[in-house]
Design a protein around this motif. Structure first.
Motif, PDB file in Angstrom:
ATOM      1  N   ALA A   1     -27.972 -16.299 -86.618  1.00 50.34           N
ATOM      2  CA  ALA A   1     -27.257 -15.456 -87.593  1.00 50.34           C
ATOM      3  C   ALA A   1     -27.722 -14.002 -87.460  1.00 50.34           C
ATOM      4  O   ALA A   1     -26.895 -13.078 -87.446  1.00 50.34           O
ATOM      5  N   ASP A   2     -29.028 -13.803 -87.331  1.00 46.44           N
ATOM      6  CA  ASP A   2     -29.563 -12.444 -87.170  1.00 46.44           C
ATOM      7  C   ASP A   2     -29.076 -11.817 -85.864  1.00 46.44           C
ATOM      8  O   ASP A   2     -28.773 -10.626 -85.811  1.00 46.44           O
TER       9      ASP A   2
ATOM     10  N   SER B   1     -31.348 -19.383 -88.371  1.00 43.63           N
ATOM     11  CA  SER B   1     -31.456 -18.033 -88.930  1.00 43.63           C
ATOM     12  C   SER B   1     -31.537 -16.982 -87.817  1.00 43.63           C
ATOM     13  O   SER B   1     -31.053 -15.868 -87.965  1.00 43.63           O
TER      14      SER B   1
ATOM     15  N   GLU C   1     -23.791 -18.516 -94.185  1.00 49.14           N
ATOM     16  CA  GLU C   1     -24.140 -17.094 -94.296  1.00 49.14           C
ATOM     17  C   GLU C   1     -23.004 -16.334 -94.985  1.00 49.14           C
ATOM     18  O   GLU C   1     -21.841 -16.482 -94.616  1.00 49.14           O
ATOM     19  N   ASP C   2     -23.353 -15.507 -95.977  1.00 49.84           N
ATOM     20  CA  ASP C   2     -22.350 -14.802 -96.779  1.00 49.84           C
ATOM     21  C   ASP C   2     -21.488 -13.828 -95.977  1.00 49.84           C
ATOM     22  O   ASP C   2     -20.337 -13.592 -96.319  1.00 49.84           O
ATOM     23  N   ASP C   3     -22.078 -13.251 -94.915  1.00 45.97           N
ATOM     24  CA  ASP C   3     -21.363 -12.195 -94.186  1.00 45.97           C
ATOM     25  C   ASP C   3     -20.758 -12.671 -92.864  1.00 45.97           C
ATOM     26  O   ASP C   3     -20.252 -11.867 -92.093  1.00 45.97           O
ATOM     27  N   LEU C   4     -20.823 -13.985 -92.581  1.00 47.13           N
ATOM     28  CA  LEU C   4     -20.267 -14.512 -91.331  1.00 47.13           C
ATOM     29  C   LEU C   4     -19.093 -15.438 -91.632  1.00 47.13           C
ATOM     30  O   LEU C   4     -19.170 -16.271 -92.530  1.00 47.13           O
TER      31      LEU C   4
ATOM     32  N   LEU D   1     -23.546 -21.552 -89.642  1.00 44.80           N
ATOM     33  CA  LEU D   1     -23.131 -20.147 -89.746  1.00 44.80           C
ATOM     34  C   LEU D   1     -22.272 -19.900 -90.982  1.00 44.80           C
ATOM     35  O   LEU D   1     -22.289 -18.814 -91.556  1.00 44.80           O
TER      36      LEU D   1
ATOM     37  N   ARG E   1     -25.548 -10.553 -86.203  1.00 45.44           N
ATOM     38  CA  ARG E   1     -25.524  -9.276 -86.931  1.00 45.44           C
ATOM     39  C   ARG E   1     -25.975  -8.121 -86.042  1.00 45.44           C
ATOM     40  O   ARG E   1     -25.382  -7.045 -86.038  1.00 45.44           O
TER      41      ARG E   1
END
Length: 200
Positions: A112-113, A109, A24-27, A21, A116
């Motif tokens: 992660a999705d 992935s 991931e740039d946004d987590l 995780l 979001r």
């Protein structure tokens, strides 16, 4: 950044999830916990946006954690990540407020999705389980489930009655109803059957 707290009792799995995780740039994985009580304490301190938790953990299960978080911090979203591909567990997870339910063999992935999607107010449910959850509905009432869960640990009728503030006769009636509904021979077998279906 989406702030994520991981609750998983297996250190290797917890570490792997955190590493994946973190790519991931946004987590942002802001904390990790090895049991449900530690996860609840961490959530109180860190105020994450999303908690990713296993179901079976010491001290407080993932389902109990989700229920407690919903009561204390309704804004925190919960995703269950588990090996239990059973409709009964998914139903219970949704009933206690979880917004996501994924299996551990899903690609990173996908998790992660899911984080979001859940953070944005949606749901993330393993599609293979969604239909099964409603087909495999528990025949047990909430009280029968509670009594059977207590009996599963070997508690006597008197102990169950005291813990749930019921009479011993009422406890015997609930146990009898649960045993009958499940077609079991006794309370031990009924509890085992209910646990295997994800109803406890």
């Amino acid at each position: 950044m989406i702030r994520v707290l991981l609750a998983e009792d297996q250190a290797l799995v917890r570490g792997a999830l955190s590493a994946l995780l973190s790519l991931e740039d946004d987590l942002d994985v802001v904390g990790q916990a090895a049991d449900g009580e530690a996860a609840l304490a961490a959530a109180r301190e860190l105020k994450p946006d999303v908690v990713v938790t296993d179901i079976e953990m010491p001290r407080l299960s993932g389902l109990d954690l989700a229920e407690r978080l919903r009561a204390e911090f309704p804004e925190i979203r919960v995703i269950i990540v588990t090996t239990f591909a059973r409709g009964g567990y998914l139903r219970r997870a949704l009933e206690v407020g979880a917004r996501g339910y994924l299996l551990k063999d899903a690609p990173a992935s996908e998790l992660a999705d899911a984080i979001r999607r859940v953070y944005a107010g949606g749901r993330a449910i393993d599609p293979n389980l969604a239909g099964e959850a409603w087909a495999d509905a528990s025949p047990l009432t909430e009280r029968e489930r509670q009594v059977l869960a207590e009996a599963e640990g070997g508690a006597s009728t008197a102990a169950i009655a005291a813990r749930l503030k019921l009479s011993e006769g009422t406890v015997r009636n609930y146990l009898s109803e649960a045993i009958g509904k499940l077609g079991a021979e006794n309370r031990t077998e009924a509890a085992r059957m209910a646990r295997e279906r994800g109803w406890l």
